[in-house]
Design an enzyme around this catalytic site. Structure first.
Site, PDB file in Angstrom:
ATOM      1  N   GLU A 143      14.189 -69.400  69.427  1.00 37.21           N
ATOM      2  CA  GLU A 143      15.451 -69.922  69.974  1.00 37.21           C
ATOM      3  C   GLU A 143      15.260 -70.993  71.046  1.00 37.21           C
ATOM      4  OE1 GLU A 143      17.591 -66.433  71.263  1.00 37.21           O
ATOM      5  OE2 GLU A 143      17.516 -65.508  69.293  1.00 37.21           O
ATOM      6  N   GLU A 192      16.260 -61.712  60.571  1.00 38.22           N
ATOM      7  CA  GLU A 192      17.164 -60.804  61.298  1.00 38.22           C
ATOM      8  C   GLU A 192      18.509 -60.689  60.589  1.00 38.22           C
ATOM      9  OE1 GLU A 192      17.312 -61.759  65.510  1.00 38.22           O
ATOM     10  OE2 GLU A 192      15.246 -62.463  65.510  1.00 38.22           O
TER      11      GLU A 192
HETATM   12  O1  G3I Z   1      15.598 -50.436  77.708  1.00 37.06           O
HETATM   13  C1  G3I Z   1      16.797 -50.497  78.489  1.00 37.06           C
HETATM   14  C2  G3I Z   1      17.157 -49.130  78.994  1.00 37.06           C
HETATM   15  O2  G3I Z   1      16.143 -48.696  79.879  1.00 37.06           O
HETATM   16  C3  G3I Z   1      18.510 -49.223  79.722  1.00 37.06           C
HETATM   17  O3  G3I Z   1      18.897 -47.963  80.127  1.00 37.06           O
HETATM   18  C4  G3I Z   1      19.566 -49.782  78.779  1.00 37.06           C
HETATM   19  C5  G3I Z   1      20.929 -49.968  79.456  1.00 37.06           C
HETATM   20  O4  G3I Z   1      21.552 -51.168  79.093  1.00 37.06           O
HETATM   21  O5  G3I Z   1      19.145 -51.045  78.339  1.00 37.06           O
HETATM   22  C6  G3I Z   1      17.924 -51.002  77.611  1.00 37.06           C
HETATM   23  O6  G3I Z   1      17.598 -52.312  77.249  1.00 37.06           O
HETATM   24  C7  G3I Z   1      18.345 -52.862  76.190  1.00 37.06           C
HETATM   25  C8  G3I Z   1      17.353 -53.302  75.124  1.00 37.06           C
HETATM   26  O7  G3I Z   1      18.045 -53.958  74.085  1.00 37.06           O
HETATM   27  C9  G3I Z   1      16.577 -52.122  74.535  1.00 37.06           C
HETATM   28  O8  G3I Z   1      17.448 -51.253  73.889  1.00 37.06           O
HETATM   29  C10 G3I Z   1      19.135 -54.045  76.696  1.00 37.06           C
HETATM   30  O9  G3I Z   1      20.161 -53.618  77.580  1.00 37.06           O
HETATM   31  C11 G3I Z   1      19.753 -54.791  75.543  1.00 37.06           C
HETATM   32  O10 G3I Z   1      20.326 -56.014  76.016  1.00 37.06           O
HETATM   33  C12 G3I Z   1      18.690 -55.138  74.522  1.00 37.06           C
HETATM   34  O11 G3I Z   1      19.315 -55.797  73.443  1.00 37.06           O
HETATM   35  C13 G3I Z   1      18.443 -56.384  72.499  1.00 37.06           C
HETATM   36  C14 G3I Z   1      18.649 -57.898  72.519  1.00 37.06           C
HETATM   37  O12 G3I Z   1      17.853 -58.480  71.490  1.00 37.06           O
HETATM   38  C15 G3I Z   1      18.235 -58.477  73.870  1.00 37.06           C
HETATM   39  O13 G3I Z   1      18.152 -59.836  73.863  1.00 37.06           O
HETATM   40  C16 G3I Z   1      18.814 -55.822  71.128  1.00 37.06           C
HETATM   41  O14 G3I Z   1      18.462 -54.432  71.092  1.00 37.06           O
HETATM   42  C17 G3I Z   1      18.076 -56.577  70.044  1.00 37.06           C
HETATM   43  O15 G3I Z   1      18.587 -56.203  68.780  1.00 37.06           O
HETATM   44  C18 G3I Z   1      18.296 -58.075  70.210  1.00 37.06           C
HETATM   45  O16 G3I Z   1      17.574 -58.748  69.219  1.00 37.06           O
HETATM   46  C19 G3I Z   1      17.684 -60.167  69.218  1.00 37.06           C
HETATM   47  C20 G3I Z   1      16.369 -60.713  68.682  1.00 37.06           C
HETATM   48  O17 G3I Z   1      15.305 -60.221  69.431  1.00 37.06           O
HETATM   49  C21 G3I Z   1      16.369 -62.234  68.685  1.00 37.06           C
HETATM   50  N1  G3I Z   1      17.504 -62.760  67.971  1.00 37.06           N
HETATM   51  C22 G3I Z   1      18.796 -62.237  68.363  1.00 37.06           C
HETATM   52  C23 G3I Z   1      18.803 -60.711  68.311  1.00 37.06           C
HETATM   53  C24 G3I Z   1      20.139 -60.176  68.657  1.00 37.06           C
HETATM   54  O18 G3I Z   1      20.464 -60.457  70.003  1.00 37.06           O
END
Ligand code: G3I
Length: 320
Positions: free
Chosen positions: A124, A231
């Site tokens: 990205e 994805e």
């Molecule tokens: O690990 C923490 C946890 O400790 C905490 O309690 C919780 C509370 O919010 O958050 C957890 O972290 C989260 C993390 O995923 C792990 O589950 C984050 O908040 C959350 O923002 C994060 O989201 C991920 C996102 O990327 C972040 O940018 C999504 O799961 C994941 O599916 C998403 O994947 C991305 C690809 O990597 C790149 N392309 C876009 C795609 C969708 O956004």
């Protein structure tokens, strides 16, 4: 017959997984898929908070699952503006950041390089706005315009046999796809070792249109690289739509099935260069889209429903 069997002569069929779904969705993963990607666990900011101390426990669990069950793996991702450890950008300069990043690439390669067939090296970096080329990020401002080139050189040096991809979303949008194509073409002209474009394919039943996706495939196919769909999911909501649904209507489910059918026909048409198709999640009960762009809004973007049963979109892509 399963999805991976149906498509065995075409491409690998993958899913993004996490430490939870490799348990809760184990049967479904093993029955239908032959490739996995860590949804978060291999990201820079997930393996290290400070850029110095590493914790590979979660990524290791998923790698062990892949090894135990004979699944192929993609690595996601080395350089990204999100989920990088903030301290690596503090009180630094180009040389120092490059040194730290090279150390990171080498560490990831040492631990996982022999187990993965592909790696999303940079993620990205192209801006969505027409007026900008690169997205603003500390990577760009500290290292300079060659930050992507250098990332690929480090990745190649550390993982010479892994397919190295540039990965992005809105990859079928006409203006952005031209910028992505330019990035890849320029890299190839400079001799930078890029093998592949990763098309995230976070699509919805309204956009992009199937024609836009066809045009994007034509464009990327002309670059002389492999394509990975990295994805894939198909939201039932247009991006601007903030409405909420208790259940999807039959009409929406049918439109989703039609959409999946048409895009899989495109993937099959480009089978010579498409190596893998990965959905971003396994089943509708656990998808990032149930929190984005509307927090806590249920979505149904994947091939399997909340009970892990196949949906009409699954039947649609099995029927050819
Ligand atoms: O690990 C923490 C946890 O400790 C905490 O309690 C919780 C509370 O919010 O958050 C957890 O972290 C989260 C993390 O995923 C792990 O589950 C984050 O908040 C959350 O923002 C994060 O989201 C991920 C996102 O990327 C972040 O940018 C999504 O799961 C994941 O599916 C998403 O994947 C991305 C690809 O990597 C790149 N392309 C876009 C795609 C969708 O956004």
């Amino acid at each position: 017959m399963s999805l991976k069997e149906k498509y065995k002569d075409y491409f690998l069929i993958g899913a993004a997984v996490n430490t939870h779904t490799i348990q809760t969705h184990k049967d479904l993963i093993l029955r239908e898929f032959n490739s996995i990607t860590c949804e978060n666990e291999m990201k820079y900011g997930e393996v290290t908070n400070d850029g110095v101390t590493y914790d590979f426990a979660d990524a290791d669990k998923i790698v062990a699952f892949a090894k135990d069950n004979g699944l192929a793996m993609r690595m996601h991702t080395l350089l990204w503006h999100n989920q990088s450890p903030p301290p690596i950008f503090k009180n630094t300069d180009r040389d120092r950041l490059l040194q730290v990043f090279r150390g990171h690439v080498n560490r990831m390669a040492q631990r996982y390089g022999k187990l993965v067939y592909a790696c999303g090296v940079a993620n990205e970096v192209i801006d969505d706005k027409g007026s900008e080329y690169f997205r603003k990020s500390p990577w760009l401002s500290i290292i300079g315009d060659d930050f992507v080139d250098v990332a690929f050189e480090y990745a190649k040096e550390a993982m010479p046999n892994v397919t190295l991809c540039y990965n992005d979303y809105n990859e079928s949008e006409p203006e952005k796809s031209l910028k992505i194509a330019k990035l890849v073409r320029d890299m190839k002209n400079k001799g930078i070792p890029i093998d592949c474009v990763g098309l995230q394919a976070h699509w919805n039943i309204v956009s992009p249109s199937v024609d836009e996706i066809k045009r994007a495939f034509e464009l990327y196919a002309g670059l002389g690289v492999k394509l990975h769909i990295t994805e894939l999911d198909v939201s039932l909501f247009a991006f601007e739509d903030r409405s909420v649904l208790k259940e999807p209507s039959l009409e929406l489910i049918k439109r989703q099935a039609d959409f999946y059918r048409e895009v899989f026909a495109i993937f099959r048409q480009y089978r010579d260069i498409v190596e893998s198709i990965t959905t971003w999640g396994v089943a509708d009960d656990e998808s990032w889209l149930s929190n984005f762009p509307v927090p806590n809004r249920k979505n149904w973007p994947l091939l399997f429903d909340d009970n892990h049963q196949s949906k009409p979109c699954y039947e649609a892509i099995m029927d050819f």
